[in-house]
Design a protein around this motif. Structure first.
Motif, PDB file in Angstrom:
ATOM      1  N   TRP A  31       0.852  -1.185   0.000  1.00 31.38           N
ATOM      2  CA  TRP A  31       0.000   0.000   0.000  1.00 31.38           C
ATOM      3  C   TRP A  31       0.893   1.241   0.000  1.00 31.38           C
ATOM      4  N   THR A  32       0.688   2.117  -0.979  1.00 34.24           N
ATOM      5  CA  THR A  32       1.510   3.325  -1.126  1.00 34.24           C
ATOM      6  C   THR A  32       0.660   4.556  -0.868  1.00 34.24           C
ATOM      7  N   SER A  33       1.177   5.441  -0.034  1.00 35.69           N
ATOM      8  CA  SER A  33       0.408   6.630   0.334  1.00 35.69           C
ATOM      9  C   SER A  33       0.382   7.644  -0.801  1.00 35.69           C
ATOM     10  N   GLN A  46       6.489  10.171   1.246  1.00 38.13           N
ATOM     11  CA  GLN A  46       5.567   9.070   0.977  1.00 38.13           C
ATOM     12  C   GLN A  46       5.798   7.955   1.992  1.00 38.13           C
ATOM     13  N   TYR A 203      -4.148   5.679   0.965  1.00 39.94           N
ATOM     14  CA  TYR A 203      -3.231   4.697   0.394  1.00 39.94           C
ATOM     15  C   TYR A 203      -3.896   3.982  -0.780  1.00 39.94           C
TER      16      TYR A 203
END
Length: 206
Positions: A31-33, A46, A203
């Motif tokens: 999960w990437t912000s 990030q 995210y």
């Protein structure tokens, strides 16, 4: 660890009960912000969270100069379907007769109260004093059946700290993961498939 040295001041969110490790695959993955513009830690642009199967994972802070900082963490699924993870956790292993327990800090506990047939549930007290920051402590952990607990620390002068609220869950046979509740970061998967935490950071799963 007695003092949780988190860079962020983690918001203390009470959860009524923490369940066992989720078997759901919804959370497992990376999960990437969103791009961060007002994150409290300077120069962090990030956050990347990796939820691995089995309740383990990492959280990575990405800095504007390309460097990153990786923290190991453990995660659970709450009864309401949301998730929670924490950086500081420790593993406790209970003896076959459920009368003794040893944790990753090298501390050995003896059961003071509770039925050995209940496994980890019961009251446990350190056999020897534990040294921390130049002080000696006796530790008593009350482990409850609803996956919560209280940890009482009493120093060599008989002074007791306010009890620390704990959350625990089974990891494998006779082994249990523990952490202090104030270290929890809550993570929710929204209906559109994106995620959010208790800092309102969004995210996207990849």
């Amino acid at each position: 660890m007695k003092n949780l040295l988190l860079i962020l001041a983690v918001i203390i969110v009470m959860i009524s009960s923490a369940g066992c490790v989720s078997t759901s695959q919804n959370i497992v993955g990376t999960w990437t912000s969103e791009k961060l513009t007002d994150f409290p830690a300077p120069n962090v642009t990030q956050i990347v969270i990796m939820f691995n199967p089995g309740g383990k994972g990492t959280e990575t802070w990405v800095y504007d100069d390309g460097a990153d900082y990786v923290s190991n963490m453990t995660w659970i699924q709450n009864e309401d379907g949301s998730y929670a993870y924490a950086y500081d956790s420790w593993l406790t292993t209970v003896s076959e007769d459920s009368m003794y327990a040893t944790d990753e800090e090298g501390r050995t506990f003896v059961r003071e109260e509770g039925d050995p047939l209940d496994g980890y549930v019961g009251t446990w007290k350190t056999i020897n004093e534990y040294e921390y920051n130049g002080m000696l402590y006796t530790i008593k952990n009350e482990i409850y059946a609803n996956y919560t607990g209280l940890s009482f620390w009493t120093d060599q002068y008989g002074v007791s700290d306010k009890p620390w609220e704990m959350v625990w869950y089974p990891y494998k046979e006779n082994a249990y993961i523990n952490y202090y509740e104030e270290a929890l970061i809550h993570f929710t998967i929204l209906p559109d498939g994106t995620g959010t935490d208790n800092y309102n950071i969004s995210y996207t799963k990849s």
